[in-house]
Design an enzyme around this catalytic site. Structure first.
Site, PDB file in Angstrom:
ATOM      1  N   ASP A 363       0.813  -1.208   0.000  1.00  0.00           N
ATOM      2  CA  ASP A 363       0.000   0.000   0.000  1.00  0.00           C
ATOM      3  C   ASP A 363       0.858   1.275   0.000  1.00  0.00           C
ATOM      4  O   ASP A 363       1.925   1.320   0.623  1.00  0.00           O
ATOM      5  CB  ASP A 363      -0.892  -0.018   1.248  1.00  0.00           C
ATOM      6  N   ARG A 439     -12.116   1.710   8.351  1.00  0.00           N
ATOM      7  CA  ARG A 439     -10.767   2.108   7.936  1.00  0.00           C
ATOM      8  C   ARG A 439     -10.805   3.340   7.010  1.00  0.00           C
ATOM      9  O   ARG A 439     -10.082   3.422   6.023  1.00  0.00           O
ATOM     10  CB  ARG A 439     -10.032   0.945   7.255  1.00  0.00           C
ATOM     11  N   TRP A 473      -4.552  -8.618  -3.815  1.00  0.00           N
ATOM     12  CA  TRP A 473      -5.861  -7.959  -3.945  1.00  0.00           C
ATOM     13  C   TRP A 473      -6.505  -7.916  -2.566  1.00  0.00           C
ATOM     14  O   TRP A 473      -6.910  -8.928  -2.024  1.00  0.00           O
ATOM     15  CB  TRP A 473      -6.721  -8.744  -4.921  1.00  0.00           C
ATOM     16  N   ASP A 474      -6.600  -6.723  -1.993  1.00  0.00           N
ATOM     17  CA  ASP A 474      -7.058  -6.575  -0.611  1.00  0.00           C
ATOM     18  C   ASP A 474      -8.499  -6.077  -0.552  1.00  0.00           C
ATOM     19  O   ASP A 474      -9.042  -5.535  -1.526  1.00  0.00           O
ATOM     20  CB  ASP A 474      -6.138  -5.595   0.129  1.00  0.00           C
ATOM     21  N   ASP A 542      -3.266 -11.092   8.863  1.00  0.00           N
ATOM     22  CA  ASP A 542      -2.354  -9.980   9.101  1.00  0.00           C
ATOM     23  C   ASP A 542      -1.473 -10.241  10.315  1.00  0.00           C
ATOM     24  O   ASP A 542      -0.533  -9.485  10.573  1.00  0.00           O
ATOM     25  CB  ASP A 542      -3.145  -8.680   9.318  1.00  0.00           C
TER      26      ASP A 542
END
Length: 781
Positions: A363, A439, A473-474, A542
């Site tokens: 990111d 977020r 791909w998040d 994560d």
């Protein structure tokens, strides 16, 4: 394979048989699902015995007082016909009533699998049985699909509902499958959790009533994975009856297990009826996701091997099917958003020196993306970070000998973005109410064609320009406001969103089959078979703490092979838990998956660099065994131990991970178990690894010729350049003895140190390589 005789349907795999028949009134009666039966087995012995009428019955037909659907083992059951267990359907039929009664009309056998129209499905099946059922009073047809995967010991099921009447039909619930099983004092096993705590295995007794395993977040979710097991009370990892179920779907799912008062256990799974309502116009059909079933009488490991084979051979497809995954470095935990091209290239050079094969830019590379509050939805490259553009950076990586990979979150948008300022209507929001954020972001509305086209064009342009070989791909938030201006009926939103997602993934990656797609959703928030049809591997969590990963990866391993699990070595103390763990254990856990590193390599000591270089070389040597070998969870005698094992397809090589969580004072003897090897004599040896001097604190003075301050400069410097060799063990043993278990060297107990003492302590571990000795005149590898 599938055989049909006298309205009895028999579905055989290598080790299982599934039997059902058509009753005299046209319903499908379940007879048997278990170990493979002999050819010609008589079904009358297996069929339920109904010899007297029970009290408080509702009889289906007045001509047979013993025919009560509520007390029968069924393959499918409807509402309003006297079966009061949970039905797989809730349909407002074209006649405006909720009563349905689908009975057998015909069947058809087809070689291979039958592809679906709107959803991904398994491929490479051996045979498919299609049963046509029709409602007794309304022109509505139900088609039930059964596909047999012989070698994987798997049967998939799905349903297609077709409205042939002139009036509309409303679907409120339509499950993919249903089956009734005789109770074996079952326990339900589910994978439950949350962010950084995914896929923890939980066990519950199946008692009277309904147990539900479901998601309402818009994705398969980290809260409750769609996969679940039913196991006999006596089942273990190696023995006993275990049924496994899963769903090829990435949206809201629901699995139900209901034990009736007659000790029958009904299992169903499919789309969650929560906020679901589908209007089926005349002439239209609706197809459910494909459900997956397997059975093993060899315990949980046997069930897992079936599921692993099925995923590797019939879910993952294309270029990356059965292909070894590259070792990668990911920039996220090294820099978060704070990087530029220079920082990244320095990391890449160090990674290449260690043997890493792929660099993943995470990111922060686009728009005003200097934190998580802006930029999502934009694809313009940040010129401050990449003044020469992203293509030039990717080209530099390839000059170094590294492949280029890139992170994206295409399903999301920040209000502070050019896309949102230009097209606020692209975001999922209630038309009146204040939006809710996760977020700092909103979800893009994949029900809208314009949104799907935008994502396909923008992502495709970046991939083609940079020649990326990998995409992460998040999806970092749940869906809350299930609203779309593209839909007249908002009850279709969740399912149409997933159909839109699959369309986008297909349009982007089918023309680019060599790109390795790794799906991610805040880690394991969308770890499911639907995503694996497009994404050969998924970012497991994560949480990169190896001790937490022992639970997370073990949970997922019940249904998903190691080739699908992204697993990284990160910094210590860990950034999610603050737990300090040895570098060796971080690797030893991560190598049971698709290995990566996620830390700033410039802070490594010379000793750590040596160790990582050795780790990567070792992983590459045994990569195929780790990713595609037969994985087993070996039951540990002690509660503070975890033992994993991968065995080669030839059954002449095994790698075993021996992990210790919290050490106990005066640890008693440990044993190494290696199972599943072909008969013969084997050499067992420890993978060499290093012990950091700093781990011993003041104890180092007992072996040092000089007195060192445990917190002083000299020991700090010595720790950078020197380490102690960990205990190396080597044995020669038969496969039978290894299966029984051989004792290992003593652990450190505070009485001294020598080269034959295993120095595990808290969170220590070892890898053991077991290789068959070659015949006389041959050299062992």
């Amino acid at each position: 394979m599938i055989t049909v005789h006298d309205n009895v349907f028999r579905l055989d795999t290598e080790n299982t048989t599934y039997l059902f028949r058509v009753t005299k009134f046209g319903h499908l009666e379940h007879l048997y699902y278990g170990p493979l039966l002999a050819p010609g087995e008589r079904v009358d012995a297996l069929a339920q015995k109904r010899t007297i009428s029970m009290g408080n019955n509702v009889v289906y037909d007045e001509t047979d007082e013993l025919y009560c659907l509520d007390q029968m083992y069924l393959e499918w059951s409807d509402n309003g016909r006297g079966d009061y267990r949970l039905s797989p359907t809730e349909l407002k039929m074209p006649d405006a009533f909720f009563v349905s009664d689908f009975v057998y009309v015909s069947h058809k056998l087809t070689d291979g699998s039958v592809p679906m129209q709107t959803l991904p499905s398994a491929y490479g099946g051996d045979q498919t049985l299609v049963l046509t059922l029709r409602d007794t009073s309304v022109s509505v047809t139900l088609s039930l699909y059964y596909t047999v995967f012989v070698k994987a010991n798997v049967i998939t099921r799905r349903a297609v509902l077709t409205n042939e009447s002139p009036d509309p039909l409303v679907i409120r619930r339509l499950m993919s499958m249903m089956v009734d099983l005789p109770d074996e004092q079952f326990h339900l096993y589910t994978l439950d959790g949350k962010w950084i705590k995914e896929a923890h295995l939980h066990r519950r007794p199946v008692e009277y009533g309904i147990l539900t395993n479901a998601s309402t977040t818009g994705a398969s979710s980290n809260r409750h994975n769609p996969a679940f097991m039913l196991a006999a009370a006596t089942a273990t990892e190696e023995n006993g009856h275990v049924y496994g179920f899963n769903l090829i779907y990435s949206g809201n799912h629901a699995g139900y297990v209901e034990k009736s008062g007659w000790d029958m256990v009904r299992v169903s799974t499919g789309i969650n009826p929560h906020c679901f309502e589908w209007h089926l116009a005349p002439g239209e059909s609706f197809e459910t996701p494909e459900a997956v079933m397997t059975f093993s009488n060899q315990g949980f490991n046997g069930m897992s091997r079936n599921m692993h084979s099925f995923v590797n051979d019939h879910i993952v497809r294309g270029h990356w099917q059965r292909r070894e995954r590259p070792v990668l470095i990911n920039s996220w935990e090294a820099f978060y958003f704070d990087y530029d091209e220079g920082k990244l290239l320095q990391l890449a050079k160090k990674a290449k020196d260690l043997g890493i094969e792929l660099f993943v830019l995470d990111d922060g590379w686009f728009g005003a993306r200097n934190n998580d509050k802006a930029g999502l939805g934009d694809y313009t490259v940040n010129k401050k970070k990449f003044p020469r553009g992203l293509k030039a950076f990717a080209d530099e990586l390839r000059k170094l000998g590294l492949e280029f990979g890139i992170w994206m979150e295409p399903e999301m948008v920040n209000p502070d973005s050019d896309l949102f300022r230009e097209h606020p209507e692209y975001a999922v929001r209630h038309p009146v109410k204040k939006p809710v954020f996760g977020r700092n972001q909103l979800v893009l509305d994949l029900c809208q064609k314009e949104v799907r086209d935008y994502i396909v064009a923008q992502v495709g342009q970046i991939l083609d320009e940079t020649k990326a070989s990998y995409v992460k791909w998040d999806m970092n938030r749940h869906i809350a406001e299930a609203c779309s201006p593209a839909l007249r009926n908002q009850g279709e939103f969740y399912h149409r969103y997933i159909i839109g997602l699959y369309e986008v993934l297909g349009r982007i990656f089918r023309p680019r089959p060599e790109i390795l797609l790794e799906s991610c959703s805040s880690g394991g928030n969308r770890f499911d078979l639907g995503m694996l049809c497009f994404s050969p591997q998924i970012w497991t969590s994560d949480d990169t703490d190896p001790i937490e990963r022992l639970k997370i990866q073990a949970g997922l391993s019940y249904f998903y092979p190691l080739s699908t699990m992204g697993a990284h070595v990160s910094q210590s103390p860990n950034q999610q838990t603050l737990r300090a763990t040895p570098l060796s254990t971080r690797f030893n856990v991560a190598c049971f998956g698709c290995l990566g590193y996620e830390l700033d390599l410039k802070y490594l000591t010379p000793e750590e660099k040596k160790e990582i270089k050795e780790q990567i070389a070792f992983y590459k040597k045994y990569r195929r065994v780790f990713q595609y070998g037969a994985f087993s969870r070996i039951p540990a005698v002690k509660e503070n131990k975890v033992i994993w094992q991968c065995v080669s397809p030839e059954q002449d090589l095994a790698v075993t991970g021996f992990f210790q969580t919290l050490v106990q004072a005066a640890e008693s003897e440990d044993r190494l178990y290696v199972k599943g090897l072909q008969p013969g004599t084997y050499r067992v040896r420890t993978r060499p690894q290093r012990l950091a001097l700093a781990r011993f604190g003041g104890l180092v003075n007992h072996i040092s010729p000089l007195e060192l301050n445990p917190d002083g400069f000299l020991l700090h410097q010595a720790n950078r350049y020197y380490s102690l060799p960990d205990c190396l063990e080597e044995y020669q043993s038969s496969a039978a003895a290894l299966s029984f278990g051989i004792p290992l060297n003593n652990q450190f107990t505070g009485t001294g140190y020598n080269q034959n003492v295993r120095m595990l302590g808290d969170f220590g571990s070892n890898l053991y390589i077991t290789e068959k000795l070659k015949g006389e005149g041959e050299e062992n590898a």
